[in-house]
Design an enzyme around this catalytic site. Structure first.
Site, PDB file in Angstrom:
ATOM      1  CG  ASN B 150      -0.234  -0.266   2.503  1.00  0.00           C
ATOM      2  OD1 ASN B 150       0.510  -1.229   2.621  1.00  0.00           O
ATOM      3  ND2 ASN B 150      -0.447   0.584   3.493  1.00  0.00           N
ATOM      4  CD  GLN B 178      -3.821   0.136  -1.504  1.00  0.00           C
ATOM      5  OE1 GLN B 178      -4.092   0.632  -2.602  1.00  0.00           O
ATOM      6  NE2 GLN B 178      -4.158   0.713  -0.363  1.00  0.00           N
ATOM      7  CB  SER B 198     -11.168  -2.961   0.645  1.00  0.00           C
ATOM      8  OG  SER B 198     -11.895  -1.923   1.251  1.00  0.00           O
ATOM      9  N   GLY B 199     -13.946  -2.366  -1.031  1.00  0.00           N
ATOM     10  CA  GLY B 199     -14.684  -1.522  -1.956  1.00  0.00           C
ATOM     11  C   GLY B 199     -14.092  -0.136  -2.150  1.00  0.00           C
ATOM     12  CG  HIS B 200     -12.372   2.299   1.169  1.00  0.00           C
ATOM     13  ND1 HIS B 200     -11.459   3.236   1.562  1.00  0.00           N
ATOM     14  CD2 HIS B 200     -12.058   1.168   1.813  1.00  0.00           C
ATOM     15  CE1 HIS B 200     -10.623   2.687   2.429  1.00  0.00           C
ATOM     16  NE2 HIS B 200     -10.971   1.436   2.603  1.00  0.00           N
ATOM     17  CB  THR B 236     -28.886  -7.495   7.975  1.00  0.00           C
ATOM     18  OG1 THR B 236     -29.701  -8.147   8.939  1.00  0.00           O
ATOM     19  CG2 THR B 236     -29.736  -7.037   6.806  1.00  0.00           C
ATOM     20  CB  CYS B 324       5.191  13.818  12.521  1.00  0.00           C
ATOM     21  SG  CYS B 324       6.443  14.180  13.726  1.00  0.00           S
TER      22      CYS B 324
END
Lengths: 274, 394
Positions: B150, B178, B198-200, B236, B324
């Site tokens: 990623n 990815q 993953s969808g997003h 569901t 950071c």
């Protein structure tokens, strides 16, 4: 994205006093590129011994840059004696606060200042010798103890935020917990001396007058102190309270709670008829 | 000013086509697919279609697709299932550069008595296959290696790795979150047992993911309750999300060529110009064997968060592996695992593009970033030599 105050953003985007003072009287260097932040501070004194100019160079995040900028602004015009009293908390306060995870940036500013002042005086910072507790960031027990003492730190996370210790492999967390307990033990408030009977009666009367009676009178009620037997405080209800079905709840939730808070946690309130 | 969003490995914009496919399932067709009445029943075929769309993108059969809530749930399900199905085995193998969805899970399992071996990578981010081979033992319950990293975009030779693991009869899982939608994947040609997506990450919404489970793989559910997903995951179904995932997969299949040509060219242009204009900068990861959209560049003597916040002033949204920005105090474990020196590691920035990025946006970044690095280096006690050093363009 960290939440920074407008003042941190301003000092990050438009930092004051970047660079190096020529022929400086004081020089402080702290941090390292391996640790992810470093600060080079230089200053020059005027004829009266006040800091006339101060500049910095910083490698680090927005907080590190803003803290260094704030530090240079804070020390200008101060004598060495005045400047050495500046704490990391003052640097953070000047910026309207820093995220707790970034407090180590203000600590770096304080350490650079200490080093620069020492170099100006021709001495060295009394680097507290000690045993390295955090191998990842090379932080000693003395440094952790100082941070705990000066900032009243309570948890490993606090210590990491202020010193970076414990922020790597986490193997030192148990040692840090022991150091916190040790320092907090040193600074624990002295145990309160027990109240004499007269002191107790006086304090109970004051608390009823100040904390309890005004609330009851708002609803047309009142109480009267009847007697104190050991830790048992006997009171009688008056006015609306005398006929109120919720009086026992008021006795517990208001009267007893306030007396326990302001006088002694052992007190028990009893309603008596008188 | 419209934001220039080049952080697509973090998340992506929901594509208009995906949004259009989902909307009716919030408003008109909001039935529960488990309900017996017509209102619920009319949703079932759409969920089936979405399952087929996901399967088609990765060369699987529809009944090998399990819908989950996210990539992390898929990863957790795969690993926990393999351990539950092989209770006598106590060893797990992962790579040193896995996503926290895997690393945090295995760290937690380590505390429960499992043994975890992390396979190292070299300076270009390639997995040490010899070390992997040596680490396979009869006690190994599962090997989980990501398809593409990623942070750097480096692609691992997954087919080869799966084959190696399969020869030992060990379950093999890949976190392909990815990779899916960005590079061609055909699971029919592999021996991969389980794959997370993953969808997003592919212009579908957040909150929906998928797990491929090869037919015949021993499986133990992670989420227990109702009989949804043929008893493999209770709860569901997130019907609009699932339909969005299906549409996103269909779109990704259609856009794959564009991703591999136009987006790659944009990425290469960005990279080449930045390396040319900014001395002492370096691309992290294999220059060729990488996702077409990802570029991770280190700028020596400066710190990542400062770069990001200054870019943000121009509405440029990228990400950094610097300590950071992560809330940690150490720079990215991926960059450190590759042996990138500290002088470089703290100043790494990830640009991850999508089909929606334009040449104008990339040119804007090329214009704005060099003065930012120069300014920060002038401010840095280590940085004066950085601005003057010879450029490292190879």
């Amino acid at each position: 994205m960290w939440e920074y105050t407008d003042k941190v953003k301003e000092h990050f985007l438009n930092p004051k006093n970047i660079g190096e003072v020529e022929n400086p009287d004081g020089v402080g260097d702290v941090g390292s590129i391996a640790c992810g932040d470093a600060l080079h501070l230089t200053f020059k004194l005027d004829e009266q011994g006040r800091i006339a100019d101060a500049k910095f160079k910083t490698f680090g995040c927005a907080s590190a840059i803003a803290s260094a900028s704030a530090l240079t602004e804070l020390i200008k015009g101060k004598t060495l004696e005045e400047a050495e009293k500046i704490t990391n908390q003052e640097i953070a306060n000047y910026l309207g606060g820093l995220p707790k995870e970034k407090m180590h940036c203000s600590v770096m500013g304080q350490e650079a200042l200490e080093q620069a002042i020492a170099s100006c005086r021709g001495t060295e910072v009394q680097k507290a010798e000690g045993e390295v507790i955090c191998e990842c960031f090379g932080v000693t027990d003395k440094e952790i103890e100082r941070a705990v003492r000066e900032n009243n730190l309570k948890t490993v996370e606090d210590v990491t935020n202020y010193t970076k210790a414990g922020g790597g492999c986490e193997r030192c967390h148990d040692d840090i917990r022991k150091l916190i307990a040790k320092v907090q033990g040193e600074t624990a408030p002295e145990e309160k001396k027990p109240l004499t009977n007269i002191q107790k009666i006086k304090l109970i009367e004051e608390t009823i007058e100040r904390e309890i009676r005004p609330s009851l009178r708002q609803d047309g009620g009142d109480i009267e102190l009847v007697d104190i037997i050991g830790n048992r405080v006997q009171v009688a209800t008056r006015g609306a309270c005398a006929a109120c079905p919720s009086a026992p709840i008021t006795m517990k939730n208001l009267v007893e709670a306030k007396l326990r808070e302001f006088v002694s946690p052992d007190l028990v309130v009893e309603e008596v008829s008188s | 000013m419209k934001p220039i969003y080049v952080d697509n490995n973090a998340t992506t914009q929901v594509a208009p086509e995906v949004m259009a496919a989902m909307l009716p399932y919030f408003r008109e067709y909001y039935g529960n697919p488990s309900s017996m009445h017509t209102f619920g029943g009319q949703v079932g075929p759409k969920v089936r279609k979405a399952r087929e769309q996901v399967a088609e993108l990765i060369g699987a059969n529809a009944d090998e697709i399990l819908f989950t809530s996210c990539g992390s749930e898929s990863d957790n399900t795969a690993i926990r299932s393999a351990l539950a199905s092989n209770p006598e085995k106590r060893h797990i193998i992962i790579s040193r550069v896995e996503h926290p969805a895997i690393r945090s899970l295995t760290a937690s399992l380590e505390n429960q008595g499992y043994r975890v071996t992390e396979i190292p990578v070299d300076s270009q981010g390639h997995l040490n296959l010899e070390k992997l081979q040596e680490s396979l033992t009869p006690d190994t319950a599962i090997v989980s290696i990501m398809w593409a990293n990623n942070e750097t975009g480096v692609i691992f030779p997954l087919e080869k790795i799966a084959e190696m693991v399969h020869r030992h009869g060990i379950t093999f899982h890949t976190d392909a979150v990815q990779a899916v939608g960005k590079i061609p994947i055909n699971l029919r040609n592999t021996t991969i047992d389980m794959l997370s997506l993953s969808g997003h990450k592919l212009h579908a919404p957040k909150g929906v993911g998928g797990l491929f489970i090869r037919k015949g793989t021993k499986f133990s559910p992670f989420l227990i309750g109702g009989h949804q997903e043929r008893g493999r995951r209770a709860g569901t179904e997130n019907v609009p999300g699932i339909i969005g995932l299906g549409a996103g997969c269909q779109l990704a299949k259609k856009n794959m060529d564009q991703e591999n040509s136009r987006v790659r060219k944009l990425r290469d242009h960005l990279e080449k110009e930045l390396l040319y204009r900014i001395p002492n900068s370096l691309v992290n990861g294999d220059p060729l064997q990488r996702l077409p959209n990802t570029s991770n560049i280190s700028f020596e003597f400066v710190e990542g968060e400062s770069i990001l916040l200054m870019l943000n002033e121009f509405n440029i949204c990228a990400s950094s592996g610097s300590a950071c920005t992560s809330g940690s105090l150490e720079p990215s474990h991926v960059i450190r695992a590759m042996g990138v020196p500290f002088t470089m590691a703290h100043g790494s920035i990830r640009f991850s593009l999508s089909i929606y990025n334009t040449r104008e946006e990339v040119d804007f970044i090329i214009d704005k970033l060099p003065p930012i690095i120069e300014r920060l280096r002038l401010m840095s006690p280590f940085g004066s030599q950085g601005n003057k050093a010879a450029c490292t363009l190879q």
